[in-house]
Scaffold this motif. Structure first.
Motif, PDB file in Angstrom:
ATOM      1  N   UNK A 178       5.645   8.266  -2.704  1.00  0.00           N
ATOM      2  CA  UNK A 178       5.697   7.732  -4.008  1.00  0.00           C
ATOM      3  C   UNK A 178       4.240   7.400  -4.562  1.00  0.00           C
ATOM      4  N   UNK A 179       4.102   7.130  -5.924  1.00  0.00           N
ATOM      5  CA  UNK A 179       3.034   6.873  -6.570  1.00  0.00           C
ATOM      6  C   UNK A 179       2.313   5.367  -5.791  1.00  0.00           C
ATOM      7  N   UNK A 180       3.197   4.361  -5.641  1.00  0.00           N
ATOM      8  CA  UNK A 180       2.419   3.283  -4.896  1.00  0.00           C
ATOM      9  C   UNK A 180       2.050   3.679  -3.744  1.00  0.00           C
ATOM     10  N   UNK A 181       2.734   4.517  -2.979  1.00  0.00           N
ATOM     11  CA  UNK A 181       2.214   4.772  -1.569  1.00  0.00           C
ATOM     12  C   UNK A 181       0.763   5.437  -1.579  1.00  0.00           C
ATOM     13  N   UNK A 182       0.608   6.628  -2.679  1.00  0.00           N
ATOM     14  CA  UNK A 182      -0.537   7.275  -2.672  1.00  0.00           C
ATOM     15  C   UNK A 182      -1.575   6.360  -3.455  1.00  0.00           C
ATOM     16  N   UNK A 183      -1.391   5.487  -4.020  1.00  0.00           N
ATOM     17  CA  UNK A 183      -2.173   4.650  -4.774  1.00  0.00           C
ATOM     18  C   UNK A 183      -2.818   3.684  -3.251  1.00  0.00           C
ATOM     19  N   UNK A 184      -2.029   3.391  -2.544  1.00  0.00           N
ATOM     20  CA  UNK A 184      -2.457   2.654  -1.210  1.00  0.00           C
ATOM     21  C   UNK A 184      -3.289   3.322  -0.472  1.00  0.00           C
ATOM     22  N   UNK A 185      -2.897   4.678  -0.315  1.00  0.00           N
ATOM     23  CA  UNK A 185      -3.486   5.622   0.590  1.00  0.00           C
ATOM     24  C   UNK A 185      -4.947   5.856  -0.089  1.00  0.00           C
ATOM     25  N   UNK A 186      -5.170   6.177  -1.321  1.00  0.00           N
ATOM     26  CA  UNK A 186      -6.143   6.268  -1.876  1.00  0.00           C
ATOM     27  C   UNK A 186      -7.376   5.322  -1.464  1.00  0.00           C
ATOM     28  N   UNK A 187      -6.872   4.098  -1.650  1.00  0.00           N
ATOM     29  CA  UNK A 187      -7.818   3.092  -1.184  1.00  0.00           C
ATOM     30  C   UNK A 187      -8.012   2.999   0.213  1.00  0.00           C
ATOM     31  N   UNK A 188      -7.153   3.361   1.164  1.00  0.00           N
ATOM     32  CA  UNK A 188      -7.328   3.727   2.607  1.00  0.00           C
ATOM     33  C   UNK A 188      -8.541   4.625   2.665  1.00  0.00           C
ATOM     34  N   UNK A 237      -8.267  -3.223  11.504  1.00  0.00           N
ATOM     35  CA  UNK A 237      -6.913  -3.890  11.892  1.00  0.00           C
ATOM     36  C   UNK A 237      -6.499  -4.599  10.588  1.00  0.00           C
ATOM     37  N   UNK A 238      -7.725  -5.661   9.980  1.00  0.00           N
ATOM     38  CA  UNK A 238      -7.559  -6.262   8.752  1.00  0.00           C
ATOM     39  C   UNK A 238      -7.068  -5.533   7.573  1.00  0.00           C
ATOM     40  N   UNK A 239      -7.655  -4.250   7.640  1.00  0.00           N
ATOM     41  CA  UNK A 239      -7.332  -3.205   6.434  1.00  0.00           C
ATOM     42  C   UNK A 239      -5.883  -2.662   6.675  1.00  0.00           C
ATOM     43  N   UNK A 240      -5.508  -2.416   7.856  1.00  0.00           N
ATOM     44  CA  UNK A 240      -3.962  -1.976   8.130  1.00  0.00           C
ATOM     45  C   UNK A 240      -3.050  -2.941   7.636  1.00  0.00           C
ATOM     46  N   UNK A 241      -3.440  -4.111   7.963  1.00  0.00           N
ATOM     47  CA  UNK A 241      -2.385  -5.161   7.494  1.00  0.00           C
ATOM     48  C   UNK A 241      -2.526  -5.303   6.213  1.00  0.00           C
ATOM     49  N   UNK A 242      -3.584  -5.310   5.421  1.00  0.00           N
ATOM     50  CA  UNK A 242      -3.794  -5.606   3.910  1.00  0.00           C
ATOM     51  C   UNK A 242      -3.061  -4.516   3.446  1.00  0.00           C
ATOM     52  N   UNK A 243      -3.083  -3.131   3.612  1.00  0.00           N
ATOM     53  CA  UNK A 243      -2.596  -1.842   2.993  1.00  0.00           C
ATOM     54  C   UNK A 243      -1.282  -1.825   3.252  1.00  0.00           C
ATOM     55  N   UNK A 244      -0.782  -2.175   4.432  1.00  0.00           N
ATOM     56  CA  UNK A 244       0.538  -1.903   4.810  1.00  0.00           C
ATOM     57  C   UNK A 244       1.476  -3.004   4.208  1.00  0.00           C
ATOM     58  N   UNK A 245       1.335  -4.188   4.435  1.00  0.00           N
ATOM     59  CA  UNK A 245       2.048  -5.381   3.982  1.00  0.00           C
ATOM     60  C   UNK A 245       1.347  -6.281   2.909  1.00  0.00           C
ATOM     61  N   UNK A 246       0.229  -6.258   2.673  1.00  0.00           N
ATOM     62  CA  UNK A 246      -0.162  -6.915   1.898  1.00  0.00           C
ATOM     63  C   UNK A 246      -0.159  -6.908   0.334  1.00  0.00           C
ATOM     64  N   UNK A 247      -0.746  -7.655  -0.454  1.00  0.00           N
ATOM     65  CA  UNK A 247      -0.580  -7.356  -1.976  1.00  0.00           C
ATOM     66  C   UNK A 247      -0.915  -6.135  -2.362  1.00  0.00           C
ATOM     67  N   UNK A 248      -0.258  -5.652  -3.622  1.00  0.00           N
ATOM     68  CA  UNK A 248      -0.762  -4.493  -4.110  1.00  0.00           C
ATOM     69  C   UNK A 248      -2.324  -4.574  -4.445  1.00  0.00           C
ATOM     70  N   UNK A 281      -5.119  -4.332  -6.203  1.00  0.00           N
ATOM     71  CA  UNK A 281      -5.779  -4.483  -7.716  1.00  0.00           C
ATOM     72  C   UNK A 281      -7.125  -4.272  -7.565  1.00  0.00           C
ATOM     73  N   UNK A 282      -7.746  -3.797  -8.454  1.00  0.00           N
ATOM     74  CA  UNK A 282      -9.175  -3.201  -8.494  1.00  0.00           C
ATOM     75  C   UNK A 282     -10.146  -4.380  -8.075  1.00  0.00           C
ATOM     76  N   UNK A 283      -9.642  -5.702  -8.643  1.00  0.00           N
ATOM     77  CA  UNK A 283     -10.741  -6.556  -8.250  1.00  0.00           C
ATOM     78  C   UNK A 283     -10.618  -7.198  -6.869  1.00  0.00           C
ATOM     79  N   UNK A 284      -9.517  -7.018  -5.987  1.00  0.00           N
ATOM     80  CA  UNK A 284      -9.360  -7.267  -5.043  1.00  0.00           C
ATOM     81  C   UNK A 284     -10.019  -6.177  -4.137  1.00  0.00           C
TER      82      UNK A 284
END
Length: 413
Positions: free
Chosen positions: A140-150, A183-194, A196-199
């Motif tokens: 999905x687009x939300x998944x791809x968006x998170x993966x881009x920042x991954x 570890x921290x980013x895995x949690x943030x990208x997996x279950x954290x907030x969407x 946002x560019x500022x985040x």
């Protein structure tokens, strides 16, 4: 393609474990966390290279490219070791849709599975380009968006850790911080907030500040860059742990990030529109994507310059211009023009020692990599480049001896 192969269905999402081959440990760890948050059961593989190659050669023709042998070998080795039940396991391959193995791995792997009596195991194509679709797996687009920042996060972590590890005063500081942020980013990208560019900007700033705090000695080791075919360039399995070897030999390693490869793949459709007059919709869509990604990259470069003394990546807009007069942008089989451009990028950033890692017999790599070494050295005469072939029949000692000769020249410079 035959319709008789096993298909990953919606029901299998709950019952099957998806195996992912090793290539980029940090990147794939973050992407796996996103997949797991979406309900997929994911396992990253890691196995000894010699054993994996032997298994691959038993099921894949030895004329097949070395990365294909290794990837098939990883999967078949994992299934053959009894760690996973073949009736509740699926395999995932990452595909760009290019004309080389980026499109042809899946039929090859399915043939190897059938030959090993494992035809019931589904193979999933992970492809934003939509090389192949299965009902049980969607991007999905939300998944791809998170993966881009991954990818952006992982590139940053790898960039900073490579510039810290050779100089850390306390052994292990860099790896501990890298593991903590993964570890921290895995949690943030997996279950954290969407994201946002500022985040994302603040997270990147925090990462740079944390790595800047690692006590380090003066940066005075010879810098060695690694370019080449994407699997043997990045994968410790594919290049016999080349980065670790270079560190032991007293070098600082520099490897261009994965984001540049994504930008290269996306930008190629814009080039096709200019060269061949292809339909405008895809090139316009990709132009928007390139603009967005380049903006994120520029922000990261500025942030690194503001917050630290680390060497930032080179803007993609400049990288693509470096190949002018060396190779045309229409050369896009495999790593194509990007391979030569990355050698020039490294040289411009002060990395005058370069290893071009290539699977033995890889035609695109030999042309776009090894074939470009002479014109690049004519432009930059003091560049110290060596091409290293990786293959199931190539001995590690011969590879390392050739690299030691290159390092000897680097130490004298």
């Amino acid at each position: 393609m035959s319709s008789e192969h096993a298909v990953f269905t919606k029901e299998m999402k709950k019952t099957h474990t998806i195996l992912i081959p090793t290539m980029l440990p940090v990147h794939f760890s973050l992407i796996s966390a996103i997949l797991q948050a979406k309900g997929y059961r994911v396992e990253l593989l890691d196995a000894d290279a010699s054993r994996v190659a032997d298994v691959g050669l038993r099921h894949v023709h030895n004329d097949t490219c070395y990365p294909a042998i290794l990837v098939a070998g990883q999967f078949l080795d994992a299934l053959g070791q009894g760690r996973f039940d073949a009736d509740s396991t699926a395999l995932m391959l990452f595909q760009t849709g290019g004309g080389c193995r980026a499109s042809n791995y899946i039929p090859l792997l399915r043939k190897a599975l059938a030959g090993a009596g494992l035809g019931q195991v589904p193979v999933i194509s992970f492809s934003p380009a939509g090389v192949e679709k299965q009902s049980g797996f969607t991007l999905s687009l939300p998944m791809l968006y998170r993966m881009l920042f991954a990818v952006i996060y992982a590139d940053l972590l790898e960039l900073l850790s490579r510039q810290c590890r050779p100089y850390e005063l306390q052994a292990g500081d860099t790896q501990r911080l890298l593991d903590d942020w993964t570890r921290r980013l895995s949690q943030e990208l997996g279950t954290g907030a969407f994201p946002r560019l500022s985040l994302v900007r603040q997270t990147c700033r925090d990462i740079v500040r944390d790595f800047s705090k690692i006590p380090r000695s003066r940066r005075d080791k010879p810098r060695v860059g690694i370019v080449g075919e994407i699997f043997v360039k990045y994968s410790p399995l594919g290049n016999n742990h080349l980065e670790s070897f270079l560190l032991r030999e007293g070098a600082e390693v520099a490897i261009p990030g994965l984001l540049d490869f994504f930008l290269y793949c996306t930008y190629n459709d814009i080039v096709d529109r200019h060269l061949y007059g292809t339909k405008p919709f895809k090139s316009c869509r990709n132009a928007v994507a390139v603009s967005f990604l380049c903006a994120r990259q520029r922000e990261l470069i500025e942030l690194i310059g503001q917050e630290s003394d680390f060497t930032p990546p080179t803007p993609f807009a400049h990288v693509r211009k470096l190949a002018d007069g060396i190779i045309g942008l229409g050369a896009k089989m495999g790593e194509g023009w990007l391979l030569a451009a990355e050698m020039l990028e490294l040289a411009e950033s002060g990395v005058r020692n370069i290893i071009c890692a290539q699977p033995f017999g890889c035609l695109p790599n030999h042309i776009c990599g090894k074939g470009m070494m002479q014109p690049i050295k004519q432009r930059i005469p003091d560049l110290n480049i060596v091409a290293i072939d990786y293959d199931a029949s190539a001995t590690r000692i011969n590879q390392e001896n050739r690299i030691k000769l290159m390092l000897a020249r680097a130490m004298q410079a």
